[in-house]
Design a protein around this motif. Sequence first.
Motif, PDB file in Angstrom:
ATOM      1  N   LEU A 139       3.495   3.074  11.425  1.00 43.72           N
ATOM      2  CA  LEU A 139       3.035   1.918  10.589  1.00 43.72           C
ATOM      3  C   LEU A 139       4.289   1.402   9.927  1.00 43.72           C
ATOM      4  CD1 LEU A 139       0.648   0.330   9.418  1.00 43.72           C
ATOM      5  CD2 LEU A 139       0.730   2.204   7.933  1.00 43.72           C
ATOM      6  N   TYR A 140       4.462   0.196  10.276  1.00 42.16           N
ATOM      7  CA  TYR A 140       5.438  -0.642   9.604  1.00 42.16           C
ATOM      8  C   TYR A 140       5.074  -1.290   8.352  1.00 42.16           C
ATOM      9  CZ  TYR A 140       8.074   0.469  13.812  1.00 42.16           C
ATOM     10  OH  TYR A 140       8.597   1.390  14.979  1.00 42.16           O
ATOM     11  N   THR A 141       5.785  -1.182   7.265  1.00 40.47           N
ATOM     12  CA  THR A 141       5.454  -1.494   6.000  1.00 40.47           C
ATOM     13  C   THR A 141       6.350  -2.178   5.170  1.00 40.47           C
ATOM     14  OG1 THR A 141       6.070   0.318   4.823  1.00 40.47           O
ATOM     15  CG2 THR A 141       4.147   0.720   5.907  1.00 40.47           C
ATOM     16  N   PHE A 142       6.184  -3.015   4.037  1.00 51.28           N
ATOM     17  CA  PHE A 142       6.862  -3.472   2.960  1.00 51.28           C
ATOM     18  C   PHE A 142       7.501  -2.147   2.089  1.00 51.28           C
ATOM     19  CE2 PHE A 142       4.479  -7.175   3.926  1.00 51.28           C
ATOM     20  CZ  PHE A 142       5.345  -7.962   4.001  1.00 51.28           C
ATOM     21  N   GLY A 143       6.518  -1.256   1.830  1.00 52.68           N
ATOM     22  CA  GLY A 143       6.906  -0.014   0.938  1.00 52.68           C
ATOM     23  C   GLY A 143       6.372  -0.565  -0.689  1.00 52.68           C
ATOM     24  N   PRO A 144       6.297   0.692  -1.467  1.00 50.89           N
ATOM     25  CA  PRO A 144       5.718   0.615  -2.670  1.00 50.89           C
ATOM     26  C   PRO A 144       6.268  -0.640  -3.346  1.00 50.89           C
ATOM     27  CG  PRO A 144       6.035   2.836  -2.117  1.00 50.89           C
ATOM     28  CD  PRO A 144       6.803   2.085  -0.939  1.00 50.89           C
ATOM     29  N   ALA A 145       5.620  -1.133  -4.262  1.00 47.24           N
ATOM     30  CA  ALA A 145       6.276  -2.197  -5.146  1.00 47.24           C
ATOM     31  C   ALA A 145       5.367  -2.437  -6.431  1.00 47.24           C
ATOM     32  CB  ALA A 145       6.468  -3.617  -4.519  1.00 47.24           C
ATOM     33  N   GLY A 188       4.187  -0.948  -8.747  1.00 46.55           N
ATOM     34  CA  GLY A 188       3.165   0.145  -8.903  1.00 46.55           C
ATOM     35  C   GLY A 188       2.249   0.271  -8.147  1.00 46.55           C
ATOM     36  N   LEU A 189       2.512  -0.507  -6.740  1.00 46.07           N
ATOM     37  CA  LEU A 189       1.275  -0.317  -5.931  1.00 46.07           C
ATOM     38  C   LEU A 189       1.684   0.162  -4.753  1.00 46.07           C
ATOM     39  CD1 LEU A 189       0.761  -4.286  -6.082  1.00 46.07           C
ATOM     40  CD2 LEU A 189      -0.818  -2.468  -6.773  1.00 46.07           C
ATOM     41  N   PRO A 190       0.803   0.629  -4.089  1.00 45.73           N
ATOM     42  CA  PRO A 190       1.184   1.563  -3.012  1.00 45.73           C
ATOM     43  C   PRO A 190       1.951   0.952  -1.833  1.00 45.73           C
ATOM     44  CG  PRO A 190      -0.941   2.266  -3.541  1.00 45.73           C
ATOM     45  CD  PRO A 190      -0.774   1.151  -4.323  1.00 45.73           C
ATOM     46  N   ASP A 191       1.705  -0.404  -1.785  1.00 45.99           N
ATOM     47  CA  ASP A 191       2.623  -1.264  -0.996  1.00 45.99           C
ATOM     48  C   ASP A 191       2.488  -2.645  -1.323  1.00 45.99           C
ATOM     49  OD1 ASP A 191       4.040  -1.152   1.810  1.00 45.99           O
ATOM     50  OD2 ASP A 191       3.191  -3.048   1.754  1.00 45.99           O
ATOM     51  N   ALA A 192       3.455  -3.481  -1.316  1.00 43.23           N
ATOM     52  CA  ALA A 192       3.479  -4.807  -1.743  1.00 43.23           C
ATOM     53  C   ALA A 192       2.371  -5.908  -1.002  1.00 43.23           C
ATOM     54  CB  ALA A 192       4.911  -5.395  -1.531  1.00 43.23           C
ATOM     55  N   SER A 193       1.794  -5.431   0.134  1.00 44.49           N
ATOM     56  CA  SER A 193       0.761  -5.906   0.825  1.00 44.49           C
ATOM     57  C   SER A 193      -0.434  -5.126   0.666  1.00 44.49           C
ATOM     58  CB  SER A 193       1.221  -5.969   2.102  1.00 44.49           C
ATOM     59  OG  SER A 193      -0.003  -6.588   3.043  1.00 44.49           O
ATOM     60  N   THR A 241      -7.716  -4.620  -2.409  1.00 46.82           N
ATOM     61  CA  THR A 241      -7.909  -5.690  -3.296  1.00 46.82           C
ATOM     62  C   THR A 241      -8.103  -5.581  -4.274  1.00 46.82           C
ATOM     63  OG1 THR A 241      -8.713  -7.161  -1.140  1.00 46.82           O
ATOM     64  CG2 THR A 241      -9.405  -7.975  -3.519  1.00 46.82           C
ATOM     65  N   ALA A 242      -8.959  -4.521  -4.715  1.00 50.52           N
ATOM     66  CA  ALA A 242      -9.285  -4.151  -6.066  1.00 50.52           C
ATOM     67  C   ALA A 242      -7.819  -3.633  -6.850  1.00 50.52           C
ATOM     68  CB  ALA A 242     -10.449  -3.114  -6.443  1.00 50.52           C
ATOM     69  N   THR A 243      -7.170  -2.830  -6.229  1.00 49.92           N
ATOM     70  CA  THR A 243      -5.972  -2.435  -6.582  1.00 49.92           C
ATOM     71  C   THR A 243      -4.738  -3.404  -7.074  1.00 49.92           C
ATOM     72  OG1 THR A 243      -6.052  -0.409  -5.329  1.00 49.92           O
ATOM     73  CG2 THR A 243      -3.978  -0.865  -6.187  1.00 49.92           C
ATOM     74  N   HIS A 244      -4.695  -4.496  -6.079  1.00 48.19           N
ATOM     75  CA  HIS A 244      -3.779  -5.440  -6.095  1.00 48.19           C
ATOM     76  C   HIS A 244      -4.430  -6.545  -7.384  1.00 48.19           C
ATOM     77  CE1 HIS A 244      -0.806  -5.684  -3.326  1.00 48.19           C
ATOM     78  NE2 HIS A 244      -1.240  -4.610  -2.913  1.00 48.19           N
ATOM     79  N   LEU A 245      -5.757  -6.703  -7.623  1.00 47.14           N
ATOM     80  CA  LEU A 245      -6.272  -7.651  -8.675  1.00 47.14           C
ATOM     81  C   LEU A 245      -6.101  -7.235  -9.790  1.00 47.14           C
ATOM     82  CD1 LEU A 245      -9.814  -8.761  -7.309  1.00 47.14           C
ATOM     83  CD2 LEU A 245      -8.197 -10.179  -8.028  1.00 47.14           C
ATOM     84  N   LEU A 246      -6.056  -5.817 -10.282  1.00 48.51           N
ATOM     85  CA  LEU A 246      -5.990  -5.092 -11.399  1.00 48.51           C
ATOM     86  C   LEU A 246      -4.653  -4.631 -11.664  1.00 48.51           C
ATOM     87  CD1 LEU A 246      -9.203  -3.038 -11.063  1.00 48.51           C
ATOM     88  CD2 LEU A 246      -8.876  -4.693 -12.723  1.00 48.51           C
ATOM     89  N   CYS A 247      -3.636  -5.039 -10.617  1.00 42.03           N
ATOM     90  CA  CYS A 247      -2.165  -4.677 -11.102  1.00 42.03           C
ATOM     91  C   CYS A 247      -1.721  -5.306 -12.445  1.00 42.03           C
ATOM     92  CB  CYS A 247      -1.388  -5.295  -9.921  1.00 42.03           C
ATOM     93  SG  CYS A 247       0.411  -4.817 -10.245  1.00 42.03           S
ATOM     94  N   ASP A 248      -1.377  -4.121 -13.282  1.00 42.49           N
ATOM     95  CA  ASP A 248      -0.932  -4.666 -14.810  1.00 42.49           C
ATOM     96  C   ASP A 248       0.568  -5.355 -14.450  1.00 42.49           C
ATOM     97  OD1 ASP A 248       0.271  -2.486 -14.647  1.00 42.49           O
ATOM     98  OD2 ASP A 248      -0.454  -1.237 -15.863  1.00 42.49           O
ATOM     99  N   HIS A 249       1.215  -5.422 -13.491  1.00 38.73           N
ATOM    100  CA  HIS A 249       2.687  -6.043 -13.562  1.00 38.73           C
ATOM    101  C   HIS A 249       2.373  -7.236 -13.564  1.00 38.73           C
ATOM    102  CE1 HIS A 249       6.841  -5.612 -12.516  1.00 38.73           C
ATOM    103  NE2 HIS A 249       6.666  -6.823 -11.802  1.00 38.73           N
TER     104      HIS A 249
END
Length: 240
Positions: free
Chosen positions: A4-10, A12-17, A196-204
């Motif tokens: 699986l090709y990814t962006f990587g964590p960013a 505080g999220l498991p992945d930037a996407s 989506t919920a994880t990215h929505l609630l990202c406190d960064h």
Amino acid sequence: MITLYTFGPAFGLPDASPFVMKSDALLQMAGVPFVKKRADVRRSPKGKLPYIKDANGTVVADSTLIRFHLERHFTVDFDAGLSPQERATAWAFEKLCEDHLYWIAVRERWLIDKNFDKGPRHFFDGLPAPLRPIVVAKVRRDVKHALHGQGMGRHTPAEMEEIATRSIKSLADFLGDKPFLMGDKPCGADAFVVATATHLLCDHFDTPSRDYAMTFPALAAYRDRGLALWFPDFAGSRSA
């Protein structure tokens, strides 16, 4: 073995996407052995991530097509136990997140200067200093054009905020006190809705959609269950 090709964590999220998170969760749900590898989006088959490479060398780009590939070639039913109506409902909520909330988040992160400066701008830190501002300006123009082409970028910030609040409330109201979107166990749509919920609630990031999403404790609890299940290294205490 699938890669699986990814962006990587960013941030505080498991992945930037969230689309990478979706594919990661689907692969886990399918029980298929896989490894993750960071990729250069410029070299991806469709100019975006994620994509996978199968054991036989087959390349599949786009998170939804990855789901279809897993269903066809590994005999996986991500919606097992759901009625036709429930499958349709789950699919509709997934597409609400992909076609509305995702694009609103893109605008909030890429086109609001304070969020861009502490977030996406750092994607370009590895570029030579003289080249960096030129590339950054071009990519931000490309993002703006993409938002305009998709349609969301034709709206005013206030109009987009109104769309976001309606979508977030619909998701929270439907979720209610259920552990997952359609009941006690996750279905295929949960892979992206949790992302989506994880990215929505990202406190960064400081965004109107995050402020509104925080008014629904069920969304944070839902996010936490999904992270604990699929991304335990990122579960735990959070500000939302």
